[in-house]
Every structure is written in C-alpha cells, then in structure tokens.
Design a protein around this motif. Structure first.
Motif, PDB file in Angstrom:
ATOM      1  N   PHE A  21     101.493 111.971  38.905  1.00  0.00           N
ATOM      2  CA  PHE A  21     101.974 111.070  38.106  1.00  0.00           C
ATOM      3  C   PHE A  21     103.354 111.376  37.647  1.00  0.00           C
ATOM      4  O   PHE A  21     103.857 112.496  38.125  1.00  0.00           O
ATOM      5  CB  PHE A  21     101.135 111.289  36.655  1.00  0.00           C
ATOM      6  N   ASP A  22     104.331 110.568  37.191  1.00  0.00           N
ATOM      7  CA  ASP A  22     105.664 110.860  36.715  1.00  0.00           C
ATOM      8  C   ASP A  22     105.744 110.849  35.185  1.00  0.00           C
ATOM      9  O   ASP A  22     104.864 110.229  34.361  1.00  0.00           O
ATOM     10  CB  ASP A  22     106.477 109.709  37.229  1.00  0.00           C
ATOM     11  N   CYS A  23     106.490 111.619  34.935  1.00  0.00           N
ATOM     12  CA  CYS A  23     106.662 111.763  33.096  1.00  0.00           C
ATOM     13  C   CYS A  23     108.142 111.603  32.966  1.00  0.00           C
ATOM     14  O   CYS A  23     109.091 112.302  33.526  1.00  0.00           O
ATOM     15  CB  CYS A  23     106.201 113.345  32.899  1.00  0.00           C
ATOM     16  N   PRO A  58     109.785 119.614  36.541  1.00  0.00           N
ATOM     17  CA  PRO A  58     110.999 118.652  36.281  1.00  0.00           C
ATOM     18  C   PRO A  58     112.194 118.709  37.194  1.00  0.00           C
ATOM     19  O   PRO A  58     112.270 119.389  37.807  1.00  0.00           O
ATOM     20  CB  PRO A  58     111.453 119.513  34.731  1.00  0.00           C
ATOM     21  N   SER A  59     113.019 117.352  37.201  1.00  0.00           N
ATOM     22  CA  SER A  59     114.003 117.266  37.909  1.00  0.00           C
ATOM     23  C   SER A  59     115.327 117.617  36.878  1.00  0.00           C
ATOM     24  O   SER A  59     115.230 117.250  35.810  1.00  0.00           O
ATOM     25  CB  SER A  59     114.029 115.735  38.386  1.00  0.00           C
ATOM     26  N   TYR A  60     116.174 118.274  37.738  1.00  0.00           N
ATOM     27  CA  TYR A  60     117.278 118.956  37.268  1.00  0.00           C
ATOM     28  C   TYR A  60     117.834 117.659  36.491  1.00  0.00           C
ATOM     29  O   TYR A  60     118.772 116.760  37.412  1.00  0.00           O
ATOM     30  CB  TYR A  60     118.091 119.661  38.134  1.00  0.00           C
ATOM     31  N   GLY A  63     115.547 114.098  33.082  1.00  0.00           N
ATOM     32  CA  GLY A  63     114.852 113.637  32.027  1.00  0.00           C
ATOM     33  C   GLY A  63     113.493 113.316  32.730  1.00  0.00           C
ATOM     34  O   GLY A  63     112.842 112.246  32.030  1.00  0.00           O
ATOM     35  N   LYS A  64     112.957 113.647  33.756  1.00  0.00           N
ATOM     36  CA  LYS A  64     112.043 113.220  34.715  1.00  0.00           C
ATOM     37  C   LYS A  64     111.205 114.436  35.123  1.00  0.00           C
ATOM     38  O   LYS A  64     111.823 115.432  35.403  1.00  0.00           O
ATOM     39  CB  LYS A  64     112.246 112.142  35.786  1.00  0.00           C
ATOM     40  N   ALA A  65     109.924 114.309  35.301  1.00  0.00           N
ATOM     41  CA  ALA A  65     109.284 115.251  35.992  1.00  0.00           C
ATOM     42  C   ALA A  65     107.940 114.940  36.586  1.00  0.00           C
ATOM     43  O   ALA A  65     107.528 113.598  36.546  1.00  0.00           O
ATOM     44  CB  ALA A  65     108.506 116.257  34.851  1.00  0.00           C
ATOM     45  N   ILE A  66     107.678 115.467  37.684  1.00  0.00           N
ATOM     46  CA  ILE A  66     106.504 114.795  38.631  1.00  0.00           C
ATOM     47  C   ILE A  66     105.438 115.994  38.318  1.00  0.00           C
ATOM     48  O   ILE A  66     105.482 117.147  38.363  1.00  0.00           O
ATOM     49  CB  ILE A  66     106.857 115.099  40.184  1.00  0.00           C
TER      50      ILE A  66
END
Length: 101
Positions: A21-23, A58-60, A63-66
């Motif tokens: 999922f993506d957050c 989290p992606s640096y 504001g997203k995370a996998i």
C-alpha cells in the motif's frame, strides 16, 4: 492521511494475504504504525489481531510512504510464521491504543 491499497496477493501456502500500500500524509508528520494499522483495519474490514504491519518506508520530502502488511487466516498461523520482533511491535502498538481509550 490516505491509504491506497496497490496490490493484494493471496498466499495459501502461508495462510495469509499480503498487502502492498501507499500512504499519503501531506503536511503531517510520518504516521505511526498504529495509525496505519487502524486505517488498514477500517479500510479492509479485518480483525485487528490478524493484521500485521510489517514495514512503512517514508519517502524523503514527499509526504508519502510505501508499506507492506500481512493478513493471516488465524492467530495460530500468525504466531507460527511471524518473527517475534514483528509480533511484539504490532502487539505493543495495540496495547497503547487500548490505554488511550
């Protein structure tokens, strides 16, 4: 915070469903595992004792995370297959939420 389920993979050999999922959490802090777990429980309508959030990366600066989570068919399968540190991480998270309520 929004959660988008990208992929559901049935794994009958291990008695579980694997969720990728993506957050998205624009303008907020990186969500805690308990927040993600509660949102997944509500979205997928599953038992909280059978869902394990394995990781959240989290992606640096985006504001997203996998994330990766697993839904087991039974608590026995979960206890037999999952490593202790993952089970403790998810169990400790559940206890904190119950204390807050």
């Amino acid at each position: 915070m929004e959660i988008n389920v990208n992929e559901k993979i049935e794994n009958p050999l291990l008695n579980r469903t694997e969720i990728h999922f993506d957050c998205t959490y624009q303008g907020e802090a990186t969500p805690k595992i308990m927040d993600v777990k509660n949102r997944l429980i509500a979205t997928l309508d599953v038992d909280k004792n059978l869902l394990v959030v394995h990781n959240l990366k989290p992606s640096y600066g985006e504001g997203k995370a996998i994330g990766y989570a697993k839904i087991y068919d039974s608590e026995e399968s979960l206890a037999k297959i999952e490593k202790d540190h993952v089970v403790k991480k998810n169990a400790a998270v559940v206890e904190e939420a119950e204390d807050e309520e």
